[in-house]
Scaffold this active site. Structure first.
Site, PDB file in Angstrom:
ATOM      1  CG  ASP A 200      -1.716   1.207   1.458  1.00  0.00           C
ATOM      2  OD1 ASP A 200      -1.789   2.040   0.543  1.00  0.00           O
ATOM      3  OD2 ASP A 200      -2.275   1.363   2.566  1.00  0.00           O
ATOM      4  CD  GLU A 234      -4.169   7.075   0.910  1.00  0.00           C
ATOM      5  OE1 GLU A 234      -5.310   6.632   1.123  1.00  0.00           O
ATOM      6  OE2 GLU A 234      -3.153   6.613   1.491  1.00  0.00           O
ATOM      7  CD  GLU A 235      -0.746   5.296   3.827  1.00  0.00           C
ATOM      8  OE1 GLU A 235      -1.611   5.377   4.720  1.00  0.00           O
ATOM      9  OE2 GLU A 235      -0.646   4.309   3.087  1.00  0.00           O
TER      10      GLU A 235
END
Length: 388
Positions: A200, A234-235
């Site tokens: 991911d 995004e994290e």
């Protein structure tokens, strides 16, 4: 006996993914540290790959990438989005015992950090180290190693340097705020299983680059311009909003799809995420993606994730009036030591390729505002009564 008609599905040969390139690109991306906030190196790497494919791109001030594959038309543009940043950690305090207190970058459990090998980036050089629980030796603490709590306050980094007190750490150049990257430890076995941290979303980025290479090598001309978006935050809950402009009418995000009890996703199929914690994805775009899977014999599942958000959420929350969908490759033990299978990555790549080749979902979406003419309908018919 009645005649039996067997309907065969003809799969287009050009949908085949180059698995060797996919694995090679995944491994190269995994080896580049890119915790959120420390992503410059991987941005340069992806840009070099785009240049080798002769795909034009632009980079924002902070490093998000917007590349473009020209289509037959420059209206009704679409985008496919992945993120390059990963989980990581940061030094929060220099400890008197010569070790480093840390805080997580992104949302992940210290349970998965214990025992990880890491790289610490100071201003002058990088050091290696290991994240350990405060009570790491059973020969010293006996059963206490099994009863200490699980939290980031219960772990520390043992650096591979002569550091036995705070002064030693300062002499080596360690400072509060230094970034820490977690080793991915990738492993691909002969059965196709891929184990690694940071699948991911390094796996999603590898899939998108594989699709881009396929398009260039086979001279595919999409019906409309397609933008390849690589985001870097995004994290942390933000991402695609930095590279979304008004010319984009719909966006498909590639990210992980969790496999676990009571989830429908698998490590072999691609997943159409119908809803996450930010709400449902676009009804019509998901319907279209499911149709593409069925027409092209692409293995897929549908799923819903309660504790999940993606680049799509940041785009919608920023006010982008676009249709969004999330396509996931199956991942077990997300945000830990993750596992997927090459077949899930291949199925995801096939779906993204057929999506890029497909016609725009709605011609009306070309304009931000318009009349009701051409606006779609959703099924509302009452069920048919069956008399017995």
């Amino acid at each position: 006996m009645p005649n039996i008609i067997i309907k065969t599905i003809k799969v287009r040969k050009h949908l085949d993914m180059n698995e060797s390139y996919l694995k090679e690109k995944l491994l190269s991306l995994l080896q580049i540290p890119s915790p959120s906030g420390y992503t410059d190196q991987i941005v340069h790497h992806v840009c070099r790959e785009l240049e080798s494919l002769d795909i034009s791109y632009n980079v924002t001030r902070r490093g998000a990438i917007r590349a473009t594959i020209p289509g037959k038309s420059s209206t009704l543009d679409r985008a496919v989005c992945v993120h390059l940043d990963t989980l990581g950690a940061m030094i929060s305090r220099l400890k008197s015992n010569g070790r480093l207190a840390i805080m997580p970058i992104g949302t992940w459990s210290s349970r998965f950090a214990e025992g990880a090998r890491v790289t610490i980036f100071t201003q002058e050089k990088k050091y290696r180290g290991t994240i350990l629980p405060l009570k790491a030796s059973g020969h010293v603490y006996n059963d206490e190693i099994d009863t200490q709590p699980v939290s980031w306050k219960q772990v520390e980094v043992r650096v591979d340097a002569h550091c036995y007190n705070k002064s030693d750490l300062e002499r080596c150049g360690f400072e509060i705020g230094d970034y820490i990257a977690i080793d991915p430890c990738p492993e691909i076995d002969v059965t196709g299983y891929i184990n690694s941290r940071h699948l991911d979303n390094k796996a999603g980025a590898a899939v998108l680059l594989c699709v881009a290479r396929k398009i260039i090598e086979t001279n595919i001309k999409p019906p409309v311009d397609c933008h390849l978006l690589f985001t870097i935050n995004e994290e942390l809950g933000t991402g695609a909003n930095a590279v979304l402009y008004n010319d984009i009418t719909e966006m498909v995000v590639i990210d992980s799809a969790m496999t676990a009890p009571n989830q429908n996703s698998t490590e072999q199929d691609t997943t159409l995420v119908m809803m996450d914690q930010a709400g449902p994805f676009d009804y019509h775009l998901n319907k279209k993606l499911a149709k593409l899977c069925k027409e092209n014999n692409i293995g897929f599942k549908k799923d819903i994730f309660e504790f999940y958000r993606s680049d799509s959420a940041s785009a919608i929350e920023a006010g982008s009036d676009i249709r969004t969908a999330l396509v996931g490759f199956g991942v077990d033990a997300s945000h830990g030591y993750e596992r997927t299978h090459i077949s899930s990555l291949v199925n995801t790549g096939k779906l993204i390729l057929t999506y890029i080749e497909s016609e725009p979902t709605f011609k009306r979406d070309e304009k931000q505002m318009g009349t009701i003419k051409g606006f779609p309908h959703q099924p509302t018919r009452a069920p048919i009564n069956i008399e017995t």
